[in-house]
Design an enzyme around this catalytic site. Structure first.
Site, short mmCIF file in Angstrom:
data_model
loop_
_atom_site.label_atom_id
_atom_site.label_comp_id
_atom_site.label_asym_id
_atom_site.label_seq_id
_atom_site.Cartn_x
_atom_site.Cartn_y
_atom_site.Cartn_z
N GLY A 116 -0.52 -14.71 -3.62
CA GLY A 116 0.11 -14.15 -4.82
C GLY A 116 0.55 -15.17 -5.85
CG ASN B 199 -2.21 -6.55 2.23
OD1 ASN B 199 -1.72 -5.43 2.41
ND2 ASN B 199 -1.50 -7.66 2.38
CD1 TRP B 200 -5.12 -1.68 -1.69
CD2 TRP B 200 -4.31 0.42 -1.56
NE1 TRP B 200 -6.15 -0.82 -1.96
CE2 TRP B 200 -5.69 0.48 -1.88
CE3 TRP B 200 -3.60 1.60 -1.42
CZ2 TRP B 200 -6.37 1.69 -2.07
CZ3 TRP B 200 -4.27 2.81 -1.61
CH2 TRP B 200 -5.64 2.85 -1.94
N GLY C 13 -5.33 -9.47 -1.83
CA GLY C 13 -4.11 -8.72 -2.12
C GLY C 13 -4.16 -8.17 -3.53
N GLY C 14 -3.55 -8.89 -4.45
CA GLY C 14 -3.40 -8.44 -5.84
C GLY C 14 -4.70 -7.91 -6.46
CD GLU D 16 3.23 -10.63 0.92
OE1 GLU D 16 3.00 -9.44 1.19
OE2 GLU D 16 2.63 -11.25 0.02
#
Ligand code: PEP
Length: 244
Positions: free
Chosen positions: A166, A8-9, A224-225, A88
């Site tokens: 995150g 997930n960018w 993610g990150g 988010e």
């Protein structure tokens, strides 16, 4: 199934050129890359092995819905997976469980595979509400499914504790396993004919991914990150391959 890695960018990177570079550097089988909508077309043209995913969708196929993107538009760009209900979006854009339900059935209706995100906040976990929240997210989020929709594709459920996204904090894999078996029991009660796969998300790195993927019940990870760093993602994928 082979362990599934979903990248997930989020709202990264800042340019088409950087997105194309990242796609080239990370294009690997068993990976689903979810770039921002804006880059789907360019990234899709580059990918040879990885599959394309979207980070969100609207629940109608067309019409007067300014700024939204429909499942059919995603399909036209060769998108195969769609994240729905990411925390988010729930947190910053007010997405409700019912909106998530509408998105999920629209995704299945278009013949795409939904990745439904569920998970509790730190406050909910600390107050012992974790199971109640996840039950609600599942019951409402899956409330619009029909036999026909279930027949088309399986549904991926990403357990993503909000406090782990995150933050550098991860869930204890034993607690993730408990949540997965709880969700399996809840889903049986819903009495649908859908098939489900379960993945974990929340600060996954090359250092901690093995502690999740070594369990058969955890069928993949949402990253993610760390998915923005090709070397880091490459190591995650190599570890995943050992358990596939
Ligand atoms: C996510 O985007 O859902 C996620 C889990 O992000 P991160 O890996 O950065 O915690």
């Amino acid at each position: 199934m082979a362990k599934l890695i979903v990248a997930n960018w989020k709202m990264n990177p800042e340019s088409v050129a950087a997105a194309e570079k990242l796609a080239k550097a990370t294009d690997t089988a068993s990976l689903v890359i979810c770039p921002p909508f804006l880059f789907l077309s360019n990234v899709g043209r580059i990918l040879q092995k990885a599959r394309l995913g979207a980070q969100d969708v609207f629940w109608q196929n067309s019409g007067a819905f300014t700024g939204e993107i429909s499942p059919l538009q995603l399909k036209d760009l060769s998108v195969e997976y769609v994240i729905v209900g990411h925390s988010e979006r729930r947190q910053y854009l007010g997405e409700t469980d019912y909106m998530v339900a509408q998105k999920l059935s629209a995704v299945l209706g278009a013949g795409l595979t939904p990745i439904l995100c569920v998970g509790e906040t730190k406050k909910q976990r600390d107050s012992g509400e974790q199971f109640k929240i996840i039950t609600e997210q599942l019951n409402i989020g899956l409330s619009l499914l029909t036999k026909n929709l279930c027949a088309s594709k399986s549904i991926i459920i990403a357990y993503e504790p909000v406090w782990a996204i995150g933050t550098g904090l991860t869930d204890d894999p034993d607690s993730t396993l408990k949540i997965i078996s709880f969700m399996k029991r809840e889903l049986l009660k819903l009495n649908q004919s859908c098939s489900y796969h379960f993945i974990y998300g929340g600060s996954v790195t090359s250092q901690n991914v093995e502690s999740f993927l070594r369990h058969q019940e955890i069928e993949g990870v949402l990253v993610g990150g760390a998915s923005l760093n090709p070397a880091e993602l490459g190591t995650i994928i190599k570890i995943a391959e050992r358990y596939s």
